[in-house]
Design an enzyme around this catalytic site. Structure first.
Site, PDB file in Angstrom:
ATOM      1  N   TYR A  38      94.308  66.427 -14.683  1.00  0.00           N
ATOM      2  CA  TYR A  38      94.059  64.984 -14.621  1.00  0.00           C
ATOM      3  C   TYR A  38      93.651  64.663 -13.199  1.00  0.00           C
ATOM      4  O   TYR A  38      93.934  65.423 -12.265  1.00  0.00           O
ATOM      5  CB  TYR A  38      95.215  64.140 -15.132  1.00  0.00           C
ATOM      6  CG  TYR A  38      96.525  64.101 -14.341  1.00  0.00           C
ATOM      7  CD1 TYR A  38      96.577  64.042 -12.951  1.00  0.00           C
ATOM      8  CD2 TYR A  38      97.729  64.060 -15.041  1.00  0.00           C
ATOM      9  CE1 TYR A  38      97.783  63.967 -12.280  1.00  0.00           C
ATOM     10  CE2 TYR A  38      98.946  63.987 -14.377  1.00  0.00           C
ATOM     11  CZ  TYR A  38      98.960  63.935 -12.985  1.00  0.00           C
ATOM     12  OH  TYR A  38     100.156  63.870 -12.330  1.00  0.00           O
ATOM     13  N   THR A  39      92.967  63.510 -13.054  1.00  0.00           N
ATOM     14  CA  THR A  39      92.440  63.177 -11.733  1.00  0.00           C
ATOM     15  C   THR A  39      93.546  62.764 -10.767  1.00  0.00           C
ATOM     16  O   THR A  39      93.458  63.059  -9.565  1.00  0.00           O
ATOM     17  CB  THR A  39      91.411  62.034 -11.842  1.00  0.00           C
ATOM     18  OG1 THR A  39      92.008  60.962 -12.589  1.00  0.00           O
ATOM     19  CG2 THR A  39      90.162  62.512 -12.544  1.00  0.00           C
ATOM     20  N   GLU A 102      88.216  67.836 -15.358  1.00  0.00           N
ATOM     21  CA  GLU A 102      89.055  66.742 -14.853  1.00  0.00           C
ATOM     22  C   GLU A 102      89.085  65.632 -15.902  1.00  0.00           C
ATOM     23  O   GLU A 102      88.036  65.166 -16.358  1.00  0.00           O
ATOM     24  CB  GLU A 102      88.489  66.183 -13.537  1.00  0.00           C
ATOM     25  CG  GLU A 102      88.730  67.063 -12.328  1.00  0.00           C
ATOM     26  CD  GLU A 102      90.163  66.960 -11.764  1.00  0.00           C
ATOM     27  OE1 GLU A 102      90.975  66.148 -12.264  1.00  0.00           O
ATOM     28  OE2 GLU A 102      90.445  67.724 -10.810  1.00  0.00           O
ATOM     29  N   HIS A 144      96.553  72.869 -15.054  1.00  0.00           N
ATOM     30  CA  HIS A 144      96.573  73.142 -13.619  1.00  0.00           C
ATOM     31  C   HIS A 144      98.009  73.474 -13.178  1.00  0.00           C
ATOM     32  O   HIS A 144      98.237  74.350 -12.351  1.00  0.00           O
ATOM     33  CB  HIS A 144      96.033  71.923 -12.857  1.00  0.00           C
ATOM     34  CG  HIS A 144      95.648  72.222 -11.441  1.00  0.00           C
ATOM     35  ND1 HIS A 144      95.354  71.248 -10.523  1.00  0.00           N
ATOM     36  CD2 HIS A 144      95.518  73.410 -10.775  1.00  0.00           C
ATOM     37  CE1 HIS A 144      95.055  71.812  -9.360  1.00  0.00           C
ATOM     38  NE2 HIS A 144      95.148  73.115  -9.489  1.00  0.00           N
ATOM     39  N   ASP A 154      99.631  68.370 -13.244  1.00  0.00           N
ATOM     40  CA  ASP A 154      98.611  67.899 -14.181  1.00  0.00           C
ATOM     41  C   ASP A 154      98.193  68.978 -15.190  1.00  0.00           C
ATOM     42  O   ASP A 154      98.292  70.162 -14.878  1.00  0.00           O
ATOM     43  CB  ASP A 154      97.369  67.384 -13.424  1.00  0.00           C
ATOM     44  CG  ASP A 154      96.698  68.423 -12.520  1.00  0.00           C
ATOM     45  OD1 ASP A 154      97.398  69.086 -11.753  1.00  0.00           O
ATOM     46  OD2 ASP A 154      95.463  68.564 -12.600  1.00  0.00           O
TER      47      ASP A 154
END
Ligand SMILES: [Zn+2]
Length: 256
Positions: A38-39, A102, A144, A154
């Site tokens: 995720y960003t 992402e 990640h 994330d």
């Protein structure tokens, strides 16, 4: 040899948004891991300008907006810079052998929330095509946090891994229910802790095999829980966590 910047998207419904932050994959290296992120930023503008700013030294191959729109920043054949210091199955240069996606979400620091259905569908379709194109094995679709458990969380425990598994993406076993029984936690030591660490390492995690349940072991347990037993993410290796890990290992070793 550095490849040209992208001239057309490789995924039909993606729009080009090239980032300068990439290089060639080393000779003979191909993507065999798919890493989901995720960003972790409050909004898309900040996230995208960061991912496309030469000073940031970070990028990804694809970016999926909350409304499902997809951008391609780096060619799948090139090495994007999304993994950072990380490890899986003993491999530490994850960028050279992976594709990174992402997924827009403010993340745990800025109001983490469920991924909207339309975004989940877009990520799912994109993953299916990448997996098909690059022949990526189920157990090589990772968070990640799986490859950098001490640094990253994330895409987090709200990511719908079970739904993805129903759609042929990722390695999955229904999590064992929470309950009583023996557990291991920070500060514990001994043979059973070493055995547990060996199981995590066998699955792929960069887990020390010291026999001491250290901070890093705790981080590995949390990462595992976020991905495979999201009901409770507490870093304590309870029976449900250990049994779920055992199931996954058995499934890996079973002849297919
Ligand atoms: Zn990430």
């Amino acid at each position: 040899m550095t490849d040209q910047m992208l001239s057309a998207p490789e995924y039909a419904s993606a729009t080009l948004a090239p980032s300068p932050n990439f290089g060639p994959r080393p000779d003979g290296q191909q993507a065999h891991l798919l890493i989901l992120h995720y960003t972790g930023m409050p909004d898309d503008d900040q996230a995208l300008s960061w991912l496309r700013n030469p000073a940031s030294q970070v990028s990804c191959h694809y970016y999926v907006h909350q409304d499902g729109q997809i951008l391609q920043l780096v060619s799948e054949g090139d090495r994007a810079w999304h993994a950072g210091v990380s490890s899986w199955q003993g491999i530490t240069d994850i960028n050279s052998c992976s594709i990174g996606i992402e997924i827009a979400n403010p993340g745990h620091n800025y109001g983490y929330h469920a991924f909207p259905d339309i975004q989940v569908e877009a990520v799912k379709d994109l993953c299916q095509e990448i997996i098909r194109r690059h022949n990526i094995r189920a157990e090589h679709v990772l968070a990640h946090s799986d490859i950098a458990p001490d640094r990253k969380e994330d895409p987090g425990e709200l990511f719908p891994w079970s739904y993805f598994a129903e759609n042929g993406i990722g390695h999955y076993s229904a999590p064992k229910s929470l309950g009583d029984g023996r557990f291991f936690q920070l500060g514990d030591a001994g043979e059973p802790v070493a055995a547990l660490q060996a199981m995590f390492q066998l699955y792929g995690y960069g887990c020390p095999q010291s026999g001491h349940f250290c901070e890093l072991t705790c981080a590995v347990v949390r990462a595992f829980q976020r991905h495979f037993r999201p009901e409770l993410v507490d870093g304590i290796a309870d029976q449900s966590t250990i049994a779920t890990l055992h199931e996954l290992l058995m499934a890996l070793q079973a002849p297919s």
